[in-house]
Write an enzyme that holds these catalytic residues in place. Sequence first.
Site, PDB file in Angstrom:
ATOM      1  N   ALA A 199      24.928  11.798 -26.718  1.00  0.00           N
ATOM      2  CA  ALA A 199      25.361  10.907 -25.639  1.00  0.00           C
ATOM      3  C   ALA A 199      26.740  11.323 -25.122  1.00  0.00           C
ATOM      4  O   ALA A 199      27.041  11.158 -23.941  1.00  0.00           O
ATOM      5  CB  ALA A 199      25.374   9.461 -26.123  1.00  0.00           C
ATOM      6  N   GLY A 241       0.827  -1.197   0.000  1.00  0.00           N
ATOM      7  CA  GLY A 241       0.000   0.000   0.000  1.00  0.00           C
ATOM      8  C   GLY A 241       0.862   1.249   0.000  1.00  0.00           C
ATOM      9  O   GLY A 241       2.013   1.240  -0.441  1.00  0.00           O
TER      10      GLY A 241
HETATM   11  C1  HXC Z   1      -3.477  -4.421  12.228  1.00  0.00           C
HETATM   12  C2  HXC Z   1      -2.313  -6.246  11.495  1.00  0.00           C
HETATM   13  C3  HXC Z   1      -2.091  -5.629  10.251  1.00  0.00           C
HETATM   14  C4  HXC Z   1      -2.617  -4.328  10.060  1.00  0.00           C
HETATM   15  C5  HXC Z   1      -1.163  -7.552  10.225  1.00  0.00           C
HETATM   16  N1  HXC Z   1      -1.732  -7.443  11.423  1.00  0.00           N
HETATM   17  N2  HXC Z   1      -1.370  -6.466   9.484  1.00  0.00           N
HETATM   18  N3  HXC Z   1      -3.003  -5.641  12.464  1.00  0.00           N
HETATM   19  N4  HXC Z   1      -3.289  -3.758  11.068  1.00  0.00           N
HETATM   20  N5  HXC Z   1      -2.413  -3.657   8.924  1.00  0.00           N
HETATM   21  C6  HXC Z   1      -1.708  -8.404  12.504  1.00  0.00           C
HETATM   22  C7  HXC Z   1      -2.525  -9.623  12.189  1.00  0.00           C
HETATM   23  O1  HXC Z   1      -3.867  -9.414  12.534  1.00  0.00           O
HETATM   24  C8  HXC Z   1      -1.867 -10.662  13.067  1.00  0.00           C
HETATM   25  O2  HXC Z   1      -2.333 -10.503  14.389  1.00  0.00           O
HETATM   26  C9  HXC Z   1      -0.417 -10.258  13.070  1.00  0.00           C
HETATM   27  O3  HXC Z   1      -0.400  -8.901  12.674  1.00  0.00           O
HETATM   28  C10 HXC Z   1       0.407 -11.052  12.078  1.00  0.00           C
HETATM   29  O4  HXC Z   1      -0.259 -11.031  10.823  1.00  0.00           O
HETATM   30  P1  HXC Z   1      -0.554 -12.355   9.994  1.00  0.00           P
HETATM   31  O5  HXC Z   1      -1.623 -12.018   9.042  1.00  0.00           O
HETATM   32  O6  HXC Z   1      -0.807 -13.502  10.933  1.00  0.00           O
HETATM   33  O7  HXC Z   1       0.823 -12.608   9.290  1.00  0.00           O
HETATM   34  P2  HXC Z   1       1.094 -13.215   7.856  1.00  0.00           P
HETATM   35  O8  HXC Z   1       0.258 -14.432   7.662  1.00  0.00           O
HETATM   36  O9  HXC Z   1       2.562 -13.376   7.759  1.00  0.00           O
HETATM   37  O10 HXC Z   1       0.601 -12.134   6.800  1.00  0.00           O
HETATM   38  C11 HXC Z   1       1.245 -10.881   6.704  1.00  0.00           C
HETATM   39  C12 HXC Z   1       0.426  -9.912   5.859  1.00  0.00           C
HETATM   40  C13 HXC Z   1      -1.042  -9.847   6.388  1.00  0.00           C
HETATM   41  C14 HXC Z   1       0.464 -10.364   4.385  1.00  0.00           C
HETATM   42  C15 HXC Z   1       1.107  -8.558   5.934  1.00  0.00           C
HETATM   43  O11 HXC Z   1      -1.006  -9.644   7.791  1.00  0.00           O
HETATM   44  C16 HXC Z   1      -1.840  -8.760   5.770  1.00  0.00           C
HETATM   45  O12 HXC Z   1      -2.297  -8.902   4.626  1.00  0.00           O
HETATM   46  N6  HXC Z   1      -2.029  -7.676   6.508  1.00  0.00           N
HETATM   47  C17 HXC Z   1      -2.840  -6.570   6.063  1.00  0.00           C
HETATM   48  C18 HXC Z   1      -2.123  -5.803   4.987  1.00  0.00           C
HETATM   49  C19 HXC Z   1      -2.883  -4.568   4.598  1.00  0.00           C
HETATM   50  O13 HXC Z   1      -3.802  -4.635   3.812  1.00  0.00           O
HETATM   51  N7  HXC Z   1      -2.517  -3.465   5.261  1.00  0.00           N
HETATM   52  C20 HXC Z   1      -3.138  -2.172   5.055  1.00  0.00           C
HETATM   53  C21 HXC Z   1      -2.493  -1.620   3.797  1.00  0.00           C
HETATM   54  S1  HXC Z   1      -3.107  -0.041   3.439  1.00  0.00           S
HETATM   55  P3  HXC Z   1      -2.593 -11.763  15.340  1.00  0.00           P
HETATM   56  O14 HXC Z   1      -2.994 -11.147  16.631  1.00  0.00           O
HETATM   57  O15 HXC Z   1      -3.635 -12.559  14.691  1.00  0.00           O
HETATM   58  O16 HXC Z   1      -1.286 -12.486  15.409  1.00  0.00           O
HETATM   59  C22 HXC Z   1      -1.949   0.902   4.029  1.00  0.00           C
HETATM   60  C23 HXC Z   1      -2.214   2.320   3.787  1.00  0.00           C
HETATM   61  C24 HXC Z   1      -0.983   3.093   3.985  1.00  0.00           C
HETATM   62  O17 HXC Z   1      -1.009   0.503   4.591  1.00  0.00           O
HETATM   63  C25 HXC Z   1      -1.214   4.429   3.390  1.00  0.00           C
HETATM   64  C26 HXC Z   1      -0.039   5.292   3.537  1.00  0.00           C
HETATM   65  C27 HXC Z   1      -0.223   6.536   2.770  1.00  0.00           C
END
Ligand code: HXC
Length: 512
Positions: free
Chosen positions: A403, A168
């Site tokens: 160049a 993201g």
């Molecule tokens: C809150 C989060 C989180 C998030 C992960 N966790 N991402 N908690 N906010 N963004 C938590 C999970 O719930 C989990 O908690 C722990 O972290 C580990 O994550 P897992 O999913 O178990 O790990 P894994 O299987 O290795 O997968 C990793 C991952 C996945 C691919 C990154 O977690 C994921 O898809 N996360 C969301 C990604 C996302 O869409 N983020 C927002 C992007 S938008 P528990 O307690 O269950 O262990 C963004 C905007 C930014 O970032 C804008 C800036 C301008």
Amino acid sequence: MSMQDKLDLLNKLRADVEAGGGQKRIDKQHEGGKKTARERINELFDPGSFKEIDVFANTEIEYKKVKNPGEGVVGGYGTIGGRRVYIFAQDFTVVGGSLGRVHAAKICKVLDMAMTVGAPVIGICDSGGARIQEGVDALDGYGQIFFRNTVASGVIPQISVIMGPCAGGAVYSPALTDFIMMVSGTSQMFITGPLVIKATTGEDVSQEALGGASTHNQVSGVAHFLANSEEECLAQIKSLISYLPLNNLEDPPVFPATEPALDKETLLSVIPDDANKGYDVRNLINAVVDAGSLLEVHQFYAINGVVGFARINGQSVGIIANQPRVLAGCLDINVSDKIARQIRFCDCFNIPIITFMDVPGFLPGVQQEYGGIIRHGAKMLYAYSEATVPKITIITRKAYGGAYLAMCAASLRADSTFAWPSAEIAVMGPEGAVNVINRKEIAAAENPVETRKQLVQDYRDRFANPYIASARGFIQDVIDPRETRANIIEALHNLSTKRESRPRKKHGNIPM
Ligand code: HXC
């Protein structure tokens, strides 16, 4: 509570913070081939030198209990090779290293302190992105970081290290910094992940193919360094730091000089006699720079050019070279971007630029024109013209047309230009020139092939040498290739007090 009780509580709270998300999550991290944030920091910094800041920063204060230890990021400063460096390392074991308000504030404090002190910042990214529960606070946190990355650009070196997911808008902090390093198999960067892509465009792509280390080092050019393991990546960071000053007001560190790895006699044969044959320009560079000192940036991207850092007589220099064994060393869109960025980094941080020129021209082609080679090539002209660090250019063979200028000819204010006797400096190559100026004569000839060959040879004899440019004062000297290093060392010494000023302005408008 006695002082001892208070100390025991402090030690418990500190131990809770240092334990991150707990052993189960640490084990999961290790199983995935990844270290924890603290392990990475310990391996990177000189032993015992790391000093953590905001140890107990937290979103919620719960007496006697640490919730979200460290808020998913460890920040502080220490030394690498004895020199001050700041760092923040996201801790995936704590809420997936996700970024909330306090997490962002910790990173901002690291950036602010590094700016105040004038020290490089390393950011290790391993995060699920914006902490979803914290909503717009998380978004604002990213914005605060982007702003600081931009203000710090050109003041302190900023290095981003991707050691896990980075998705993201989160990818834009690394993209605003000077260098991005990635680790094969465990780091990914993308704006939208495979699931969103599948839903919107129908394309099937894995996470690694979409945004893995190879993709960003070879295809997109987003990343500058590729490592096969975290250990290798951490070693690359230490190496990179050793070429850089701590900030824009300092000079880079000087190391004891070593002789080049390749004997200078090899410079007599590095260029093939046949002007149309390629060769590996790294053999040339390694016969000029201190042994083992060439550190390539963008090693796997736009490989028709070689850029990086090296040391000559112990002094840091930026290296920019055409690579004649790929696309004959022509300049295209991607290599123009790669070279322009390296010039600007060196100029920000007082690193003299050594340019090795062997370039037949800009790459012809419809795709290049449609892709905007004009505005991309212009970046090189702009960046070299803008740069006021010492600029030393060595023309080894071909130096044709635009160049020739774009690889830092004298007109773009190269301070010292040297040519080898094999240099061919002209408005275009013999074949192309004859096609234009002798077209009618060739068409009317009894034996067009023979006539053309003769005209090409005439042109080569007349124009394809370094002496016309030398006579005009565009070349400081024509040198024996074996004297290249000695001439560069002398020029660097001569230019060490170089001062060049430009009109005051807010900033220029580099073509983008
Ligand atoms: C809150 C989060 C989180 C998030 C992960 N966790 N991402 N908690 N906010 N963004 C938590 C999970 O719930 C989990 O908690 C722990 O972290 C580990 O994550 P897992 O999913 O178990 O790990 P894994 O299987 O290795 O997968 C990793 C991952 C996945 C691919 C990154 O977690 C994921 O898809 N996360 C969301 C990604 C996302 O869409 N983020 C927002 C992007 S938008 P528990 O307690 O269950 O262990 C963004 C905007 C930014 O970032 C804008 C800036 C301008």
